[in-house]
Scaffold this motif. Structure first.
Motif, PDB file in Angstrom:
ATOM      1  N   ASN A  86       0.827  -1.210   0.000  1.00 12.96           N
ATOM      2  CA  ASN A  86       0.000   0.000   0.000  1.00 12.96           C
ATOM      3  C   ASN A  86       0.862   1.261   0.000  1.00 12.96           C
ATOM      4  N   LYS A 113      -7.170  -9.384   1.502  1.00 15.88           N
ATOM      5  CA  LYS A 113      -6.655  -8.020   1.344  1.00 15.88           C
ATOM      6  C   LYS A 113      -5.543  -7.954   0.307  1.00 15.88           C
ATOM      7  N   SER A 116      -7.269  -8.104  -3.092  1.00 15.33           N
ATOM      8  CA  SER A 116      -7.949  -6.847  -3.378  1.00 15.33           C
ATOM      9  C   SER A 116      -6.939  -5.756  -3.769  1.00 15.33           C
ATOM     10  N   GLU A 145     -16.468  -8.466   3.329  1.00 11.97           N
ATOM     11  CA  GLU A 145     -15.712  -7.216   3.312  1.00 11.97           C
ATOM     12  C   GLU A 145     -16.306  -6.281   2.252  1.00 11.97           C
ATOM     13  N   ASN A 148     -14.241  -4.952  -0.844  1.00 13.28           N
ATOM     14  CA  ASN A 148     -14.031  -5.825  -2.000  1.00 13.28           C
ATOM     15  C   ASN A 148     -15.087  -5.564  -3.076  1.00 13.28           C
TER      16      ASN A 148
END
Length: 172
Positions: A86, A113, A116, A145, A148
């Motif tokens: 990230n 995660k 995604s 989630e 998503n």
């Protein structure tokens, strides 16, 4: 007092750092996280939290350094790899981010995660069909989630826009 502070465990110091963070005291947060590191420099959690604190304070390069240190120490590297990815994505380094997301997926193929985040990087690299496949995996592994589904909508709208642009260009 200094004597009381010296008696606190690593975990106590982490809890205090997190509480200071919730109170908005970044300076104190970093102070206590660094105290935890001094108490036990071989545990990854304090480095990971320092990464989060720096990331949230838009100090992306400092966050990257902390996440890299956490990765070097952690048994479960996936969460730290996703956070590092990230950081890369926030600075436009999508290929580096994609590499980190791929490593997180290699560590844990069901880590939603990572799938995604990978999807969003692929989208930024104009690999829409691969992005759709990745976001579908994220939904498969974490169907509760909401991000998503938001990301899937974004990926699909990008694909629709590209198809519309292509159709329009062919009509000219």
């Amino acid at each position: 007092s200094k004597e009381e502070l010296a008696q606190l465990s690593y975990d106590d110091l982490i809890v205090i750092a997190l509480n200071e963070y919730k109170l908005g005291s970044i300076e104190q947060t970093i102070h206590y996280a660094n105290k935890a590191i001094k108490k036990n420099p071989s545990r990854p959690e304090a480095y990971g939290y320092l990464g989060k604190f720096h990331y949230d304070n838009f100090e992306i390069l400092k966050a990257q350094q902390q996440y890299k240190k956490a990765i070097s120490l952690a048994k479960d590297k996936s969460p730290y790899r996703v956070n590092l990815a990230n950081c890369y994505a926030q600075t436009g380094r999508y290929r580096s981010a994609l590499t980190a997301f791929n490593q997180a997926i290699a560590d844990d193929p069901t880590y939603a995660k990572a799938h995604s985040g990978r999807a969003m990087c692929l989208l930024m690299l104009n690999k829409v069909d691969q992005a759709i496949s990745s976001i579908d995996k994220a939904i498969l592994f974490d169907p509760n989630e909401p991000f998503n589904y938001m990301n899937k909508a974004y990926v699909l709208s990008t694909k629709a826009r590209q198809e519309e642009d292509s159709t329009f260009k062919n009509q000219l």
